[in-house]
Design an enzyme around this catalytic site. Structure first.
Site, short mmCIF file in Angstrom:
data_model
loop_
_atom_site.label_atom_id
_atom_site.label_comp_id
_atom_site.label_asym_id
_atom_site.label_seq_id
_atom_site.Cartn_x
_atom_site.Cartn_y
_atom_site.Cartn_z
CD GLU A 316 -2.39 -5.55 0.02
OE1 GLU A 316 -1.53 -4.61 0.12
OE2 GLU A 316 -2.39 -6.43 1.15
CE LYS A 378 -0.92 -0.33 2.66
NZ LYS A 378 -0.28 -1.62 2.53
CB CYS A 429 -2.59 -4.64 4.04
SG CYS A 429 -1.70 -5.89 4.73
#
Length: 562
Positions: A316, A378, A429
């Site tokens: 990321e 995301k 994440c």
């Protein structure tokens, strides 16, 4: 399991009033004051309450600290069972109000220690988030006090733990799942249960085991006070036996690991300039680090020092500039991808194509021949980190929020993408903490999972270890290999049985090469989805309702007898 208590924690008989506080020792011992006598002031009453509750509050705080040490980086998972047992004992026989305070006293130090990695933002953030999360455990404490009077109370308590986590994982602003009992048990005998019912079933098993141990302690105390007969000791013996069986049950659960085929991958950890909030350094620095590490990988392949992978994964934010807005960033990525000669999954922040002023946190498949292709945005941006709720109002009060200059826009589909020869599922994440996002990714066809993450802000704080533990649980839950690519660590390869095969050190440049299995089969947890979690939570809520109803009926009967 024994019936509910017939006496209070201090040994005095009580009616089944579950909502009003117990009388103080002074109120029991002192005669009724004359009508003209002044009533003690609020501060006096609070002082008496504080003195009376101080020992129990202290024990609750110690129980919360014990639970914190059960999580990474300490990994003393048996303490999660002990902590659950302690909270069950401390709330047993109490009123709902007293149970709520005990739960809060338990939870505040627990979350404070668990979330200390937020200190890089500020200790006010640690305290504020800990306080909010502790409110959920306060409600749990009240409910544990209510159901402690019911038969089979350890069972209802375990269901309530699941209900508490269900609520905390979703509320507010999409929830914050950190601190689930399951995440302290990613390398324990309970872990294989995740393949049957996911993280909620692991939490249930841990909580039930703790409740059964509390039941055994209650039986032991009764034996000390009363007749030592087999009949009196039997509930404790049964509780210990059930706790042992439950702890060992995970070993009987098959964890599927057989692979249809494999793929050779390389994880590139380019590293950052410094840990903390200002990890970015000058523009292009992080991108240059990952490009340089990939170019070195290409040279090693050409020299025969390492095997050529089928695909490469960057973490990321590995591109700290939008490659579609900054040609120099685009060219550097192209250079690295063409040099290594295989598709690269690149993490980048890019301007949202349809929402002006918003950013997408994306994983982009970059092909050496065709350039950028499929991408995943995301789905669950982090509130107050990647977007600011009520920005206009809160940013005036909390000026630190102004550092989040633009809000991230949530993606609208799963991260399943074809990357070279493999159909992989990208999870970015913190999303690895959310059951639904990972489960939907697997059900959409991911044969292995990729966690692109940037933990540079929280390096050397324990947060990367906590997040890696979640990856281990997801591997078992879904029967998938999970690879984590991090800018500064911890990058890792986790097998479908949850074992960490390779991992990097933090704040080092590293390239991890591995061959991972690709699987198509699904686990029982995949097929049942969230149904077990909702069912267990509903049982917990209904047990509370039953306790309230029984308590109200008992008070009505007492009034009728009078």
């Amino acid at each position: 399991m024994p019936p509910g208590p017939e006496t209070t924690a201090d040994g005095e008989s009580r009616a089944a009033d579950l909502t009003e506080p117990a009388p103080t020792p002074q109120e029991v011992a002192e005669p009724v004051a004359a009508p003209s006598a002044p009533r003690p002031g609020r501060l006096t009453r609070l002082g008496r309450l504080a003195r009376r509750e101080a020992p129990r509050t202290g024990l609750a705080a110690l129980g919360g600290l014990a639970l914190a040490v059960a999580f990474p980086p300490y990994d003393l998972w048996p303490l999660s069972v002990v902590a659950v047992a302690a909270l069950a004992l401390l709330t047993r026989g109490r009123t709902a109000r007293q149970g709520a305070w005990t739960g809060f006293a338990f939870a505040l130090p627990f979350f404070f220690v668990l979330l200390r990695w937020l200190r890089v933002v500020g200790y006010d953030a640690v305290v504020g988030l800990s306080f909010v999360e502790a409110l959920f455990i306060a409600v749990l404490g009240a409910c544990l006090a209510l159901v402690s009077r019911l038969p089979a109370w350890p069972l209802w308590g375990a269901c309530l733990w699941v209900a508490e986590e269900l609520a905390r994982d979703r509320l507010p602003f999409g929830g914050f799942p950190w601190g689930r009992l399951a995440f302290a048990n990613t390398a324990s005998p309970f872990t294989p249960l995740a393949a049957l019912g996911g993280a909620p079933l692991v939490t249930f098993a841990v909580a039930l085991t703790g409740g059964l141990l509390a039941c055994a302690v209650v039986t032991g105390l009764r034996l000390r006070r009363g007749p030592r007969t087999v009949r009196t000791a039997l509930p404790g013996i049964e509780a210990v036996g059930l706790a042992a069986a439950l702890t060992l049950a995970g070993y009987a659960v098959p964890v599927p690991t057989k692979a249809a085929d494999t793929v050779k991958i390389a994880l590139v950890q380019g590293n950052v300039q410094r840990p903390g909030i200002d990890f970015l350094g000058r523009p292009m620095m992080i991108l240059d680090n990952h490009v340089d590490a990939t170019l070195q990988l290409a040279r090693d392949i050409k020299a025969g020092r390492t095997e050529k992978p089928d695909l490469v994964i960057w973490p990321e934010n590995s591109s700290d500039l939008d490659p579609f807005q900054y040609p120099q960033a685009y060219d550097r990525i192209e250079e690295a991808v063409k040099a290594v000669g295989v598709p690269v999954l690149v993490g980048a922040l890019v301007d949202h194509p349809g929402k002006g002023g918003y950013i997408d946190n994306k994983g982009i498949v970059w092909d050496p021949k065709t350039g950028p292709g499929a991408s995943y945005a995301k789905q669950h941006p982090v509130p107050f980190g990647e977007y600011v709720p009520f920005r206009d109002e809160l940013s005036k009060v909390i000026t630190r929020l102004q550092r989040v200059q633009r809000d991230f826009y949530p993606g609208d589909h799963t991260g399943v993408m074809q990357i070279g020869p493999a159909r992989l599922g990208d999870v970015i994440c913190f999303e690895v903490a959310y059951d639904e996002i990972v489960r939907d990714t697997v059900k959409a066809g991911a044969r292995a999972l990729v966690v692109q993450t940037n933990n540079a802000t929280y390096g050397r704080t324990g947060q990367p270890e906590q997040q890696l533990a979640m990856s281990r649980l997801r591997a078992v839950e879904h029967g998938r290999a999970v690879v984590t690519a991090a800018t500064s660590g911890i990058s890792a390869v986790v097998a479908p049985d949850g074992k960490v095969l390779q991992r990097s050190e933090e704040f080092t440049r590293d390239v991890i090469s591995a061959r991972i299995p690709l699987r198509d089969g699904t686990t029982v947890a995949d097929r049942t989805g969230a149904a077990p979690e909702w069912a267990l939570a509903m049982v917990g809520v209904l047990s509370c309702a039953a306790a309230l109803l029984i308590g109200r009926r008992g008070r009505t009967d007492e009034k009728g007898q009078q």
